[in-house]
Design an enzyme around this catalytic site. Sequence first.
Site, PDB file in Angstrom:
ATOM      1  N   HIS A  95      93.965  45.735  87.602  1.00 13.67           N
ATOM      2  CA  HIS A  95      93.899  44.547  86.756  1.00 13.67           C
ATOM      3  C   HIS A  95      95.294  44.115  86.347  1.00 13.67           C
ATOM      4  O   HIS A  95      96.120  44.935  85.930  1.00 13.67           O
ATOM      5  CB  HIS A  95      93.061  44.812  85.503  1.00 13.67           C
ATOM      6  CG  HIS A  95      92.980  43.624  84.590  1.00 13.67           C
ATOM      7  ND1 HIS A  95      92.358  42.447  84.958  1.00 13.67           N
ATOM      8  CD2 HIS A  95      93.484  43.405  83.343  1.00 13.67           C
ATOM      9  CE1 HIS A  95      92.460  41.572  83.976  1.00 13.67           C
ATOM     10  NE2 HIS A  95      93.149  42.125  82.990  1.00 13.67           N
ATOM     11  N   SER A  96      95.567  42.812  86.460  1.00 16.66           N
ATOM     12  CA  SER A  96      96.847  42.223  86.063  1.00 16.66           C
ATOM     13  C   SER A  96      97.988  42.891  86.844  1.00 16.66           C
ATOM     14  O   SER A  96      97.957  42.900  88.067  1.00 16.66           O
ATOM     15  CB  SER A  96      97.016  42.339  84.540  1.00 16.66           C
ATOM     16  OG  SER A  96      98.044  41.501  84.079  1.00 16.66           O
ATOM     17  N   MET A  97      98.976  43.476  86.176  1.00 20.13           N
ATOM     18  CA  MET A  97     100.029  44.187  86.895  1.00 20.13           C
ATOM     19  C   MET A  97      99.427  45.203  87.852  1.00 20.13           C
ATOM     20  O   MET A  97      99.933  45.418  88.972  1.00 20.13           O
ATOM     21  CB  MET A  97     100.972  44.888  85.922  1.00 20.13           C
ATOM     22  CG  MET A  97     102.073  45.701  86.607  1.00 20.13           C
ATOM     23  SD  MET A  97     103.011  46.783  85.498  1.00 20.13           S
ATOM     24  CE  MET A  97     101.877  48.184  85.374  1.00 20.13           C
ATOM     25  N   SER A 122      92.216  41.965  90.113  1.00 21.57           N
ATOM     26  CA  SER A 122      91.646  41.288  88.942  1.00 21.57           C
ATOM     27  C   SER A 122      92.737  40.697  88.068  1.00 21.57           C
ATOM     28  O   SER A 122      93.749  41.349  87.780  1.00 21.57           O
ATOM     29  CB  SER A 122      90.826  42.312  88.142  1.00 21.57           C
ATOM     30  OG  SER A 122      90.467  41.820  86.875  1.00 21.57           O
TER      31      SER A 122
END
Length: 252
Positions: A95-97, A122
Amino acid sequence: MDDATRDTGDWVRRMNPSPGARTRLVCLPHAGGSAGFFRPVSRALAPDTEVLAIQYPGRQDRRAERCIEHLPELADAVTEALLPWTDRPLALFGHSMGATLAFEVACRLEKAGIHPLALFVSGRRAPSRTRHETVHLRDDAGVLAEIKELNGTGASLLDDEEIMRMALPALRADYKAAETYRFAGAPPVAAPVHAHVGDSDPKVSLDEAQAWKEHTTGDFTLQVHPGGHFYLIDQAAQLIAALSGVLSRAES
């Protein structure tokens, strides 16, 4: 290597050991996140899929260790830590990074002859899409303002000065890793890529999420959920169902 004697080390957290699991899902946290964020996912997918959550250095029980500020270096370390766990089919979720990191890890695994079943990304734009972001250069108040705006940390924690003071070095290092990352032109992965995004996420547009399609020679899907950058907290059941569905089909 027998699961009972395998050492998870500092990096890999195995919260719900499932010796009979057909597959493993490796979960990579967002900036400032920790392995414990994925405890609900681990419970939900066990025993068919065993979740291995990654704990980055510089936080919680690894607080005394040096934070890693460069994403390729982080990807090298995570890949090395995962090699003992590749005796069963595995997939990656970030998720994200963590999504960018999951892609870089997938590239390294495939180069080593290990082919993930799927790559779930994500809340993150495709590696080939860049933005000029400088959160890591802000003062402490500026970094905390960003976290509060994204709703990634409970309000009670943000109000706890001692906890946030301990968390800030890891937050800043992670933001630096994410914001200074530049795609080096790696070839597309063979793993199918399944992208998930919130419909009001300020950190990624639908076009930037759709661009993940350019980074796989396999299947690609994009699922849009109600919510912002941390849509996956409120939409956990829907996301877990999507993960489970893909993994079940990949196993058959």
